[in-house]
Design an enzyme around this catalytic site. Structure first.
Site, mmCIF file in Angstrom:
data_model
loop_
_atom_site.group_PDB
_atom_site.id
_atom_site.type_symbol
_atom_site.label_atom_id
_atom_site.label_comp_id
_atom_site.label_asym_id
_atom_site.label_seq_id
_atom_site.Cartn_x
_atom_site.Cartn_y
_atom_site.Cartn_z
ATOM 1 N N LEU A 119 0.821 -1.208 0.000
ATOM 2 C CA LEU A 119 0.000 0.000 0.000
ATOM 3 C C LEU A 119 0.853 1.255 0.000
ATOM 4 O O LEU A 119 1.903 1.294 0.649
ATOM 5 C CB LEU A 119 -0.871 0.055 1.261
ATOM 6 C CG LEU A 119 -2.074 -0.845 1.338
ATOM 7 C CD1 LEU A 119 -2.755 -0.658 2.693
ATOM 8 C CD2 LEU A 119 -3.051 -0.572 0.224
ATOM 9 N N HIS A 120 0.361 2.267 -0.674
ATOM 10 C CA HIS A 120 1.009 3.574 -0.646
ATOM 11 C C HIS A 120 -0.011 4.625 -1.083
ATOM 12 O O HIS A 120 -0.851 4.369 -1.930
ATOM 13 C CB HIS A 120 2.255 3.609 -1.529
ATOM 14 C CG HIS A 120 2.044 3.136 -2.930
ATOM 15 N ND1 HIS A 120 1.881 1.806 -3.260
ATOM 16 C CD2 HIS A 120 1.947 3.821 -4.093
ATOM 17 C CE1 HIS A 120 1.723 1.683 -4.563
ATOM 18 N NE2 HIS A 120 1.752 2.897 -5.093
#
Length: 168
Positions: A119-120
């Site tokens: 995730l980012h």
């Protein structure tokens, strides 16, 4: 004829930028934050400039923990992520004076994630007229300032914002 020089993009085009393992897990292990474009390290997340930005000042807030599932983020990870998004947005406003932002996540390959396994959250500053024919015709984005110069601006302003933020 005008020439557009963006030689640093050749690593992206040829795929020579690819390391083994997860780039988002590897980056914070570096002892040279500036070389890997890390602007700040927190307890649960870090802020890093995008090596292949959509626009000048394109940064990401990333949890240290390797997960692709937003529902597994702890409250602490979620809170720090959003706190960093808020503070970094302030720093970008002061440093680069954008007219708007795109802020969000692309989750999973079908959702548009270039790196789907970690995730980012993206923070992309926007200016009126910052899109043109280059991405459509030439599959190239025009970035008007070198990453190092943008890093220095953002780093300095971010340090001021972190010092002044009462919620840290």
């Amino acid at each position: 004829m005008d020439r557009l020089w963006a030689t640093w993009r050749m690593a992206y085009i040829t795929g020579k930028h690819k390391d083994t393992g997860c780039v988002f897990c590897n980056a914070p292990k570096s002892t040279k934050d500036e070389e890997v474009l890390i602007l700040h390290k927190g307890s649960h997340c870090f802020i890093i400039m995008n090596l292949f930005p959509y626009n000048n000042g394109h940064v990401m807030v990333i949890p240290y923990r390797h997960t692709s599932d937003i529902t597994t983020l702890t409250d602490e990870e979620s809170f720090e992520m959003m706190k960093f998004v808020r503070i970094m947005t302030k720093a970008i406003k002061k440093s680069l004076n954008p007219e708007g932002f795109n802020i969000g996540m692309n989750i999973g390959r079908p959702g548009g994630a270039g790196i789907a396994d970690h995730l980012h959250m993206h923070i992309v500053p926007r200016w009126t007229g910052d899109t043109n024919f280059m991405p459509v015709i030439g599959e190239t984005r025009v970035i008007s300032e070198h990453l190092e110069a943008t890093y220095n601006k953002l780093y300095t302003t971010l340090q001021e914002e972190l010092k002044n933020d009462k919620n840290i």
